[in-house]
Scaffold this active site. Structure first.
Site, mmCIF file in Angstrom:
data_model
loop_
_atom_site.group_PDB
_atom_site.id
_atom_site.type_symbol
_atom_site.label_atom_id
_atom_site.label_comp_id
_atom_site.label_asym_id
_atom_site.label_seq_id
_atom_site.Cartn_x
_atom_site.Cartn_y
_atom_site.Cartn_z
ATOM 1 N N LYS A 74 0.819 -1.219 0.000
ATOM 2 C CA LYS A 74 0.000 0.000 0.000
ATOM 3 C C LYS A 74 0.851 1.266 0.000
ATOM 4 O O LYS A 74 0.613 2.187 -0.777
ATOM 5 C CB LYS A 74 -0.920 0.025 1.225
ATOM 6 C CG LYS A 74 -2.200 -0.725 1.098
ATOM 7 C CD LYS A 74 -3.193 -0.378 2.180
ATOM 8 C CE LYS A 74 -2.613 -0.381 3.567
ATOM 9 N NZ LYS A 74 -2.069 -1.667 4.004
ATOM 10 N N THR A 76 4.016 1.669 -0.808
ATOM 11 C CA THR A 76 4.774 1.752 -2.059
ATOM 12 C C THR A 76 3.876 2.249 -3.189
ATOM 13 O O THR A 76 4.266 3.112 -3.980
ATOM 14 C CB THR A 76 5.360 0.369 -2.414
ATOM 15 O OG1 THR A 76 6.200 -0.060 -1.340
ATOM 16 C CG2 THR A 76 6.173 0.423 -3.689
ATOM 17 N N ARG A 97 0.998 7.883 7.282
ATOM 18 C CA ARG A 97 1.251 7.761 8.720
ATOM 19 C C ARG A 97 2.749 7.663 9.007
ATOM 20 O O ARG A 97 3.543 7.306 8.142
ATOM 21 C CB ARG A 97 0.568 6.506 9.277
ATOM 22 C CG ARG A 97 -0.943 6.563 9.267
ATOM 23 C CD ARG A 97 -1.541 5.229 9.666
ATOM 24 N NE ARG A 97 -1.177 4.184 8.725
ATOM 25 C CZ ARG A 97 -1.210 2.877 8.987
ATOM 26 N NH1 ARG A 97 -1.578 2.455 10.177
ATOM 27 N NH2 ARG A 97 -0.880 2.003 8.070
ATOM 28 N N LYS A 108 7.504 -6.528 10.550
ATOM 29 C CA LYS A 108 6.939 -5.823 9.404
ATOM 30 C C LYS A 108 7.926 -4.869 8.735
ATOM 31 O O LYS A 108 7.839 -4.586 7.551
ATOM 32 C CB LYS A 108 5.701 -5.050 9.882
ATOM 33 C CG LYS A 108 4.763 -4.641 8.767
ATOM 34 C CD LYS A 108 3.453 -4.151 9.378
ATOM 35 C CE LYS A 108 2.489 -3.702 8.290
ATOM 36 N NZ LYS A 108 2.845 -2.411 7.711
ATOM 37 N N ALA A 276 -3.967 -0.006 12.459
ATOM 38 C CA ALA A 276 -5.336 -0.194 11.966
ATOM 39 C C ALA A 276 -5.982 -1.458 12.502
ATOM 40 O O ALA A 276 -7.188 -1.629 12.358
ATOM 41 C CB ALA A 276 -5.345 -0.219 10.447
ATOM 42 N N PHE A 304 -3.694 -1.742 6.727
ATOM 43 C CA PHE A 304 -4.211 -3.096 6.503
ATOM 44 C C PHE A 304 -5.308 -3.098 5.431
ATOM 45 O O PHE A 304 -5.291 -2.279 4.526
ATOM 46 C CB PHE A 304 -4.640 -3.744 7.815
ATOM 47 C CG PHE A 304 -3.493 -3.971 8.766
ATOM 48 C CD1 PHE A 304 -2.341 -4.638 8.338
ATOM 49 C CD2 PHE A 304 -3.521 -3.497 10.076
ATOM 50 C CE1 PHE A 304 -1.263 -4.837 9.198
ATOM 51 C CE2 PHE A 304 -2.444 -3.701 10.931
ATOM 52 C CZ PHE A 304 -1.323 -4.379 10.493
ATOM 53 N N PHE A 384 4.807 -8.314 -9.645
ATOM 54 C CA PHE A 384 6.049 -9.012 -9.283
ATOM 55 C C PHE A 384 6.615 -9.705 -10.526
ATOM 56 O O PHE A 384 5.886 -10.037 -11.459
ATOM 57 C CB PHE A 384 5.784 -10.044 -8.183
ATOM 58 C CG PHE A 384 5.734 -9.461 -6.797
ATOM 59 C CD1 PHE A 384 6.752 -9.693 -5.883
ATOM 60 C CD2 PHE A 384 4.672 -8.653 -6.402
ATOM 61 C CE1 PHE A 384 6.713 -9.152 -4.609
ATOM 62 C CE2 PHE A 384 4.620 -8.105 -5.135
ATOM 63 C CZ PHE A 384 5.647 -8.356 -4.229
ATOM 64 N N TRP A 412 7.526 -0.037 -7.569
ATOM 65 C CA TRP A 412 8.653 -0.514 -6.763
ATOM 66 C C TRP A 412 9.925 -0.539 -7.599
ATOM 67 O O TRP A 412 10.991 -0.114 -7.152
ATOM 68 C CB TRP A 412 8.332 -1.912 -6.215
ATOM 69 C CG TRP A 412 9.400 -2.498 -5.342
ATOM 70 C CD1 TRP A 412 9.582 -2.292 -4.000
ATOM 71 C CD2 TRP A 412 10.446 -3.402 -5.746
ATOM 72 N NE1 TRP A 412 10.670 -2.999 -3.552
ATOM 73 C CE2 TRP A 412 11.221 -3.683 -4.595
ATOM 74 C CE3 TRP A 412 10.788 -3.992 -6.956
ATOM 75 C CZ2 TRP A 412 12.320 -4.545 -4.634
ATOM 76 C CZ3 TRP A 412 11.888 -4.844 -6.998
ATOM 77 C CH2 TRP A 412 12.643 -5.112 -5.842
#
Length: 559
Positions: A74, A76, A97, A108, A276, A304, A384, A412
């Site tokens: 999210k 990224t 955030r 994480k 979240a 999330f 990916f 990315w």
């Protein structure tokens, strides 16, 4: 993709502009900034007041499918989208955030994006940044100290030490602090009682900072915090203890939005950081509103899945901020959808159309969820290297059949360039589709009805089951008139249900609520489901074990 350097290597090679130059690009002058070195600054309230009459830009929420260990991306995507929008001539601002040190050193990692879609200076943002977390932690713990001191000094308020609900906090994953005993050591050390710690980002002080409009609103909200109950079963507040003014004083700088930039010098407001899964998962109203006054499009993110941060953004933050989002972007990866279709993490590299088809149910449900709030939806697939052509075509076909626009993004690997198609599709959607945003439920309904609405409409479950203690807590809040507030469900992020093992889009389940507490200052009711922990623990091999710093101050292993 394998040739892309690590996140921290990319960040350390970034060509950052002085933050004063970034500020000028959005109409913020040098005198409006409080500098924290060359590349970080806080924006003054004088500047916020000066631009208050500007026309609002468009507000875009970035949310996601239900998270899996395969990752969705999210942050990224949000950062890459902001960069891409600027590349196609839009004045975009990103509002995110602040990371918590608990996840940074746990599993994480940080929350500054990844690859060529990052906010910088990455090390500072992921570590102490501008000291906001420290200020929130200190304000919270000042209130804790005041509670125990008041009891020690005669307890005029007749606080019942068995009914204190306020906890201490620390911005670290530390399971040993979940349940503690304070006041040991004899008469001079206070009265012995059971206590506990939460992680700082789960604190009501964090939620208040994120939902306040200015310093006076902040002070008033801090005063409404219910710390516990007296011997007559009536609530005792921070204002009763006369410390809300001192708490607000500690937060006088933390309440000002932080301005940084992306790798491509797109302005980013990073401010506030509630989780979240146990809090409401959105950045501050102040930063979001400021972004809307300064840019054409503000890209913001909620933590999330769309059932957690997305729902809370739309039912809590938008209510209190008077915000009307214009669109939602749901981030997914083919890898994660295959996990929702039953594939093990170790087998995600192999093509599996059957699992992808099955796992699409999760994405479909999250699309439905955002549409329930009246928002136009765009699906962003974080691409990916091992996503096969057949898998991509199947996903595009499924989205087309479901009537939702889909875009592959490669932010990315390619930065803003990799998100141009996504940016163009978003702009077209903003121009042609009108948001009909509306909250999901009436806050004046009963706690049980509000919960049932969330569970049935957003999670796809059967309804709520209150444990005995929770039933009593609900009844007390109703008797005290503290029940007419939005609901903040604290539950696992890995499932629509309260069982992390139930992936995909399960139905027919019940959500078991074991604890209900009011965050009267923040303005919502927290309902804790299943085995949710307000203080996480570290894994067997924490991310901290891979981090280091050399004699030149170069950091490695941070991600």
């Amino acid at each position: 993709m394998s040739n892309v350097p690590s996140d921290i290597e990319i960040a350390q090679q970034a060509k950052m502009l002085p933050i004063t130059d970034v500020a000028k690009s959005i109409g913020i002058e040098d005198d409006d900034l409080e500098l924290y070195g060359k590349y970080k600054a806080k924006v003054s309230f004088d500047a916020i007041k000066r631009v208050a009459g500007n026309k609002d830009g468009k507000l875009v929420l970035v949310t996601a499918i239900t998270p899996t260990p395969a990752g969705e991306g999210k942050s990224t995507t949000s950062i890459g989208l902001g960069q891409a929008l600027n590349k196609i001539g839009k004045k975009a601002i990103i509002a995110l955030r602040e990371p918590s040190l608990g996840p940074v050193f746990g599993v994480k990692g940080g929350a500054a994006g990844g690859g060529y879609a990052q906010v910088v200076p990455m090390e500072d943002i992921n570590l102490h940044f501008t000291g906001d977390m420290h200020a929130i932690q200190t304000a919270n713990n000042l209130l804790s100290a005041a509670i125990d001191n008041h009891i020690q000094q005669g307890n005029v308020l007749r606080i019942d030490s068995r009914q204190i609900v306020w906890k201490r906090v620390i911005d670290m994953n530390d399971r040993a602090l979940r349940s503690v005993v304070v006041g040991l050591g004899g008469k001079a050390s206070g009265f012995t009682r059971q206590d506990g710690f939460m992680i700082t980002v789960a604190s009501e002080v964090m939620a208040i900072l994120c939902l306040a409009n200015d310093i006076m609103d902040l002070k008033e909200r801090l005063g409404k915090i219910v710390i516990g109950y007296n011997l007559d079963n009536m609530p005792v507040t921070a204002a009763d203890l006369e410390v809300n003014g001192a708490m607000a004083m500690l937060l006088k700088d933390a309440i000002k939005p932080n301005l940084v930039q992306t790798l491509e010098n797109t302005p980013a407001l990073i401010h506030g950081g509630p989780f979240a899964n146990i809090a409401h998962g959105c950045n501050t109203i102040i930063a979001t509103k400021l972004g809307l006054k300064l840019g054409d499009i503000v890209v913001t993110e909620a933590g999330f899945g769309a059932d957690l941060g997305g729902e809370k953004f739309l039912d809590i933050k938008c209510r209190y901020g008077g915000l009307k989002p214009d669109a939602a972007i749901i981030v997914a990866t083919i890898r994660a959808l295959k996990m929702h279709g039953g594939v093990k993490k170790t087998e995600l590299g192999a093509e599996n159309l059957e699992a992808l088809d099955k796992g699409f149910a999760n994405l479909q449900k999250q699309i439905e969820n955002m549409r329930k709030f009246g928002l136009p939806v765009l699906v962003a697939i974080n691409k990916f290297a091992n996503d096969t052509e057949a898998e991509i075509k199947l996903l595009e076909k499924k989205c087309a059949e479901y009537g939702v626009e889909v875009s592959l993004n490669e932010c990315w690997e390619k930065g803003g360039e990799g998100g141009i198609e996504m940016a163009e599709k978003l702009v077209k959607m903003l121009e042609t589709e009108k948001s009909e945003y509306r909250p999901l439920y009436d806050i004046n309904d009963t706690i049980e009805n509000k919960l049932n609405t969330i569970i049935r409409e957003i999670y796809g479950g059967k309804g709520v089951v209150f444990e005995t203690a929770a039933k009593k807590q609900v009844k007390r809040l109703e008797e005290l008139g503290l029940d007419k507030l939005p609901i903040c469900v604290a539950k696992t992020q890995f499932s629509f249900s309260d069982d992390a093992a139930l992936v995909g889009a399960p139905t027919g389940f019940e959500i078991n609520i074991k604890n209900v507490r009011v965050s009267a200052g923040a303005g919502f009711i927290v309902c804790e489901a299943g085995d949710i922990m307000v203080m996480p623990g570290l894994p067997k091999v924490p991310a901290a074990n891979r981090m280091d710093i050399d004699e030149k101050g170069t950091i490695t292993g941070l991600f």
